[in-house]
Design an enzyme around this catalytic site. Sequence first.
Site, short mmCIF file in Angstrom:
data_model
loop_
_atom_site.label_atom_id
_atom_site.label_comp_id
_atom_site.label_asym_id
_atom_site.label_seq_id
_atom_site.Cartn_x
_atom_site.Cartn_y
_atom_site.Cartn_z
N GLY A 45 49.20 18.36 3.18
CA GLY A 45 48.35 19.34 3.82
C GLY A 45 47.46 19.98 2.78
CB CYS A 98 52.01 25.21 -2.63
SG CYS A 98 50.33 25.68 -2.20
CG LEU A 99 48.71 19.82 -3.08
CD1 LEU A 99 47.52 19.14 -2.41
CD2 LEU A 99 49.44 18.84 -3.99
CG HIS A 140 52.76 25.35 3.24
ND1 HIS A 140 53.70 25.60 2.26
CD2 HIS A 140 51.57 25.20 2.59
CE1 HIS A 140 53.09 25.57 1.07
NE2 HIS A 140 51.81 25.33 1.25
CD GLU A 141 48.59 23.11 4.19
OE1 GLU A 141 47.62 23.69 3.69
OE2 GLU A 141 49.49 22.58 3.51
#
Length: 186
Positions: A45, A98-99, A140-141
């Site tokens: 995501g 998370c990125l 999350h997104e």
Amino acid sequence: MILPIVAYGDAVLRKKAVEIDQNYPELKKLIQDMWETMYNASGVGLAAPQVGKSIRLFIVDGEGFADEEPGLEHFKKVFINPVIIEETGEEWAFNEGCLSIPGIREDVLRKPKVTIEYLDENFELHEETYEGIAARIIQHEYDHIEGVLFIDKIAPLTKKMLKSKLDKITRGDVNVQYKMRFPGRK
Ligand code: NI
């Protein structure tokens, strides 16, 4: 085009993002770049604030979790101006990453079922209900466009223990395999 992913500590990750309409400049290109950026970083995501745009847009592709939850290989979507209508069920723990926060993963509690209204990339309205990992990715997104990060949802003591790691991420003192923009590295 692969865009740099904004790292923890950047103010854009803390802003409540704004809605967009069909006239948003170069939206198709932005969405295409976000796909490229997400796949390049092996993400499931990516939200627009993570590429520096404070707008209510995120993309998901659950294929990476298809082994754990069959059906997720078809969970590929663009969410524009989404609104979570309802979250139900008993909270469950899932290990999130998370990125924008590379190298940190923690268990986060969230409800298992989510109903969301959103526009797709053609600005067609949908209302759908998701469960399990699909719901998790959406939650999350969605948090990202509200200026919330998964580490806000962990125990205060755990977060305290992560502080030096988080500071390192902000400074860019971290090993990461994709392009990032670090607020503390000028
Ligand atoms: Ni994230």
